[in-house]
Design an enzyme around this catalytic site. Structure first.
Site: not given
Ligand code: UD1
Length: 417
Positions: A123, A22-23, A92, A116, A398, A121, A305
């Site tokens: 941006i 998926k990812n 997301r 989720c 999902r 989370r 995960d």
């Molecule tokens: C991706 C994966 C998810 C996995 C995660 C960590 C996909 C679709 N999802 O999620 O399954 O659990 O990587 O391996 O690939 N953060 C901020 N600000 C931001 C962006 C992130 O504070 O702008 C924080 C998030 O809240 C979280 C941490 O950084 O606490 C990690 O997030 P990130 O590595 O960005 O995960 P995702 O890309 O959302």
């Protein structure tokens, strides 16, 4: 209707094939937007997140056709219509369309992405990284608008190696003018897959797999055929089910090279794992060792995960285990549900679970609150005596094509209803 029924307690035997990731699939599908030609993506998992991503791409003008697990995307004409609705807010990873649209048409207006419920989370890191490339971003109440008059390569250092931000910067940088140097980039295997896809299409990216990526923007891209690799987290799910219940299973196509920290944890618990070219075999007894301390980390550390997938296994280990979640601040929601099944778990400091091994779990009605936590409850159901009902199956769908089919292949009595 939205429920999974499991009759647990019996050892697992047999073989199941691991679906595409998926990812890895989601950012590759977003990346197809950068290419004005037709791309064919093979081994694309049939899961609801992929369905939502394809709907979003269709909504902005891409022509999409699907045959089994092969998706054909013709992104010859793309509009900059506002992206909103459930396909954005429910997922997301719709955020990767931000970088792809900036790279392709230089602007996008979209609702804030959802996904989720596993933490705040935000941006903010996406926004600050893209602003460095010349993107102007206006944040409104329900949506944000991003526009780049001139998208330009630059040096960006991420304060945290976020997976999504790394993907967005790569996508924008491929369409930008000049060279982007991304420091402290995420090194997850899904980033490598995205870079390999773009490189096959003609992009110039150096440092793939490392924490510094150098992307030369502006090279013409052409259509490609590309295979999505197997899903390391889905493979880890069935691996943990086998470790939790005991038995002997073969996980065909499991990407063992990407699963080293998961394999190591399973071995600590007592499983014997044998890796071969076409998959991974797991031999496990019912008796399990605890893990004194396990923390989630960015790749190659133990994946966040996998945290809610190993937790049920440790609920019946012979001793005390501690799991610390360091990536997401609120990812221990499975604990309350596991307690209903007889698990003895205490949460300390909001992010640390202390698990005291119990004799056994017992089946009951529990509710999935998010994707991996839901799959964790299915593992607990396989381990428990009696019948377990996992409600809110849609969260699990999902990311899993058919968790019931896959576990039935391993001898579990499990069905939807
Ligand atoms: C991706 C994966 C998810 C996995 C995660 C960590 C996909 C679709 N999802 O999620 O399954 O659990 O990587 O391996 O690939 N953060 C901020 N600000 C931001 C962006 C992130 O504070 O702008 C924080 C998030 O809240 C979280 C941490 O950084 O606490 C990690 O997030 P990130 O590595 O960005 O995960 P995702 O890309 O959302």
């Amino acid at each position: 209707m939205d429920t999974i029924h499991i009759r647990g307690g019996n050892a697992l035997f047999g073989e199941t094939r691991i679906q595409g990731s998926k990812n890895a699939a989601l950012p590759v599908l977003a990346a197809a937007l950068l290419i004005e030609d037709t791309c064919v993506i093979d081994n694309c998992p049939r899961i609801s997140d992929v369905h939502h991503m394809l709907m979003l791409l269709e909504g902005i003008g891409c022509k999409i056709s699907r045959k089994n697990r092969s998706v054909t995307i013709d992104a010859g004409r793309v509009s900059d219509d506002i992206m909103s609705g459930e396909n954005v807010t429910g997922m997301r990873s719709s955020i990767t369309l931000l970088g792809a649209m900036l790279g392709r048409v230089g602007e996008i207006t979209m609702a804030y992405p959802g996904g989720c419920v596993i933490g705040v989370r935000p941006i903010d890191l996406h926004i600050s990284a893209l602003r460095k490339m010349g993107v102007e971003i206006e944040e409104k109440e329900n949506c944000f608008a991003a526009k780049a008059r001139k998208l330009e390569g630059t040096v960006i250092r991420l304060p945290f190696p976020s997976v999504g931000v790394t993907e967005n910067v790569i996508l924008a940088a491929v369409g930008a003018k000049g060279i982007t140097v991304l420091q402290n980039a995420a090194r997850e295997p899904e980033i490598v897959t995205l870079c390999e896809f773009l490189r096959k299409a003609g992009a110039v990216i150096e440092g793939i797999g490392g924490s510094v990526l150098i992307i030369q923007g502006g090279h013409p891209l052409h259509g490609v055929r590309f295979q999505i690799p197997a899903d390391r987290i889905v493979a880890g799910t069935y691996l943990m089910a086998a470790v939790g219940v005991g038995g002997h299973v073969f996980l065909k196509d499991a990407p063992s090279a990407q699963m080293q920290s998961t394999i190591k944890a399973a071995e600590q618990i007592g499983a014997e794992i044998a890796v071969s070219e076409d998959g991974l075999s797991v031999l496990s007894e019912k008796r399990k060792n605890p893990i004194a301390y396990l923390r989630t980390e960015v790749y190659p550390g133990f994946p966040t995960d996998m945290q809610s997938l190993i937790m049920p296994v440790l609920t019946t280990a012979e001793g005390i285990s501690v799991i610390e979640e360091t990536v997401f601040e609120d990812r221990l929601r499975i604990v309350e549900e596991l307690k209903k099944m007889g698990a003895c778990i205490e949460i300390q400091k909001k992010c640390q679970a202390v698990i005291v091994g119990a004799e056994s779990l017992h089946g009951c009605e529990v509710s999935a609150r998010e994707l991996r936590g839901g799959a964790g409850l299915v593992i607990a159901g396989c381990m428990a005596q009696g019948e377990t009902l996992v409600k809110n199956r849609h969260f699990i769908e999902r990311g899993y094509e058919d968790i019931c089919r896959d576990l039935q292949n391993l001898g579990v009595t499990i069905y939807t209803g």
